[in-house]
Design an enzyme around this catalytic site. Sequence first.
Site, PDB file in Angstrom:
ATOM      1  N   SER A   1       0.809  -1.224   0.000  1.00 11.49           N
ATOM      2  CA  SER A   1       0.000   0.000   0.000  1.00 11.49           C
ATOM      3  C   SER A   1       0.840   1.271   0.000  1.00 11.49           C
ATOM      4  O   SER A   1       0.303   2.361   0.180  1.00 11.49           O
ATOM      5  CB  SER A   1      -0.916   0.007   1.237  1.00 11.49           C
TER       6      SER A   1
ATOM      7  N   GLY B   1       0.643   4.030   8.654  1.00 16.41           N
ATOM      8  CA  GLY B   1       0.731   2.581   8.580  1.00 16.41           C
ATOM      9  C   GLY B   1       0.644   2.103   7.139  1.00 16.41           C
ATOM     10  O   GLY B   1       0.039   2.761   6.282  1.00 16.41           O
TER      11      GLY B   1
ATOM     12  N   ASP C   1      -3.345   5.511   9.162  1.00 17.74           N
ATOM     13  CA  ASP C   1      -3.075   4.159   8.662  1.00 17.74           C
ATOM     14  C   ASP C   1      -3.454   4.079   7.187  1.00 17.74           C
ATOM     15  O   ASP C   1      -4.636   4.161   6.830  1.00 17.74           O
ATOM     16  CB  ASP C   1      -3.876   3.137   9.475  1.00 17.74           C
ATOM     17  N   HIS C   2      -2.457   3.927   6.336  1.00 18.37           N
ATOM     18  CA  HIS C   2      -2.654   3.864   4.886  1.00 18.37           C
ATOM     19  C   HIS C   2      -2.786   2.417   4.406  1.00 18.37           C
ATOM     20  O   HIS C   2      -2.899   2.173   3.204  1.00 18.37           O
ATOM     21  CB  HIS C   2      -1.468   4.551   4.186  1.00 18.37           C
ATOM     22  N   SER C   3      -2.768   1.443   5.293  1.00 23.18           N
ATOM     23  CA  SER C   3      -2.862   0.032   4.904  1.00 23.18           C
ATOM     24  C   SER C   3      -4.241  -0.273   4.340  1.00 23.18           C
ATOM     25  O   SER C   3      -5.208   0.454   4.583  1.00 23.18           O
ATOM     26  CB  SER C   3      -2.568  -0.881   6.101  1.00 23.18           C
TER      27      SER C   3
END
Length: 344
Positions: free
Chosen positions: A128, A150, A288-290
């Site tokens: 990601s 993240g 959180d970029h997940s």
Amino acid sequence: MTLHVFMIVILPSLCSAAISCYGDHGQPVDWFIVYKLPRLDHTSEGGMKYMYQDHTSEGWVRGAALMNSTESAVGRTLSQLYQSSQSKNVAYVLYNDQPPANMSNAIRGHTKGVVLLDKQQGFWLIHSTPRFPPSSSQKYDWPSSALRNGQSFICVTYPYSQFKEIGTQLMYNTITPYDSSIPDTFSGDLPDLNSAAMKKQVTKPPWNRQVTLTSAGGKPFTSFAKHARFGDDLYSGWVSEVLKSDLCVQFWLNSRGILPSNCSLTYHTYDIQTISFGSAINFSSHVDHSKWCVTWSDSAGWACIGDMNRNNEEMQRGGGTLCSSDPIIWKSFKTLVSKYNTCE
């Protein structure tokens, strides 16, 4: 008569090894999952710590290194690319809708990953992280722009035969390749991988494709890939229906046009708000970029790691996710969900 005995010694460092995902302790592994934590402190290591799991860990364990280190699982795995990229015996595709040195591509698929293989086997790393990894002519490194938030990674080692299917999935995803090499000895066997590396895409329906990919170790994974013309949310519009379960979805909540939790369909889709790795590690989805989802059920179900958000724009873009019905993986992700949005 004197008998002369000649011994041939083969040094391990000189023996060629098949390309594979590599685990945190330097060993080839069938698969691993890495969860890069957000920057939770202001130390020199902040933003580079991660949690890790593979088939031996029985769930999450702390990462053995830092994300910028070639001793990390991601670093060890991608080091194979930088060591072998000039060889005609390997093929590779690096793709990212936000490449390291170029402007973002908001027209093609919202996809990020690396494929590297030889004639025996290889890996597909789905992640990601914008601006990652560096091109094959450079060396492994972690971008400073990716320290704050993240990020998620799943790497699976596949036999050579599976890359025909993987190439087709990448055609549906409409990837943005920024570095690739598919020598002639590979392109005949893997026409769709070659086409995907040249920015080609599927041109007729169906506009989505689901396929079971079997790892080198015999573990099944279900790959979901959609084209822009599918025209719906990946999770509520497809994955939840196939998995026949409600879903909790982790994605980037700071983008425009976020889709709210959806309870209008048979199976509900909930937006995750807070992540917890126990009392010591808690953080908001806003850092959180997940991209992942987990079936929201009492009994063991599915967990999926991919590269798509839930927003209006990405309903009209390609992308996908890779799912496993492994009960340990499922539990490891389900326990991360500390808070999610119910439907209004």
